[in-house]
Design a protein around this motif. Sequence first.
Motif, short mmCIF file in Angstrom:
data_model
loop_
_atom_site.label_atom_id
_atom_site.label_comp_id
_atom_site.label_asym_id
_atom_site.label_seq_id
_atom_site.Cartn_x
_atom_site.Cartn_y
_atom_site.Cartn_z
N PRO A 71 -12.07 -42.23 4.44
CA PRO A 71 -13.49 -42.13 3.12
C PRO A 71 -12.60 -41.99 1.73
O PRO A 71 -12.02 -41.45 1.84
N VAL A 72 -13.49 -42.24 0.47
CA VAL A 72 -13.80 -42.46 -0.32
C VAL A 72 -12.92 -40.50 -1.17
O VAL A 72 -12.23 -40.83 -1.68
N ASN A 73 -13.93 -40.03 -0.13
CA ASN A 73 -13.74 -38.68 -0.74
C ASN A 73 -12.10 -38.19 -0.69
O ASN A 73 -11.84 -37.59 -1.29
N LYS A 74 -11.43 -38.68 -0.49
CA LYS A 74 -9.54 -37.92 -0.25
C LYS A 74 -9.45 -38.48 -0.62
O LYS A 74 -8.09 -38.18 -1.26
N PHE A 75 -9.92 -39.67 -2.15
CA PHE A 75 -9.11 -40.07 -2.87
C PHE A 75 -9.84 -40.54 -3.75
O PHE A 75 -8.96 -41.01 -4.85
#
Length: 143
Positions: A71-75
């Motif tokens: 998911p985007v929230n990791k990066f």
Amino acid sequence: MLINQLLNTKGRQVFTVTPDDTLSAVAALLYTRKVGAFVVTDRVDRVIGIISERDIIRAIAQSGPESLTQPVNKFMTKDVVSAHLGETVETLLSRMTDRRIRHLPVMEGVRLVGIISIGDLVKARIAASEHEAETLKAYITAG
């Protein structure tokens, strides 16, 4: 020139993604929309991050191709630097250069009202310089 004026000319459309979207889906959207970054918003449209082409490349370099399923929230960049409608092109050019960033969400209070890129700012600055040069030429030739 104020950012409000720039957005009136450029437009105020902002593409957003959710923190749960995968990097692969976001990469495809970046390509399709021909933009370099998306603002990441939560369920109530609050800005919680920004994800750029640079962030995706960094994720792949650090975690390999399997990062594309994450998911985007990791990066995403969580410490979002933003702009406000009353700021000037020159101020934001300086901010973006100092912080080495290419995209700024434009906020009115807590509401997202646009996005600008360093390219938008450079284009506006060049147009202003050309206008100033033409005005000076006209003044000199008018005597």
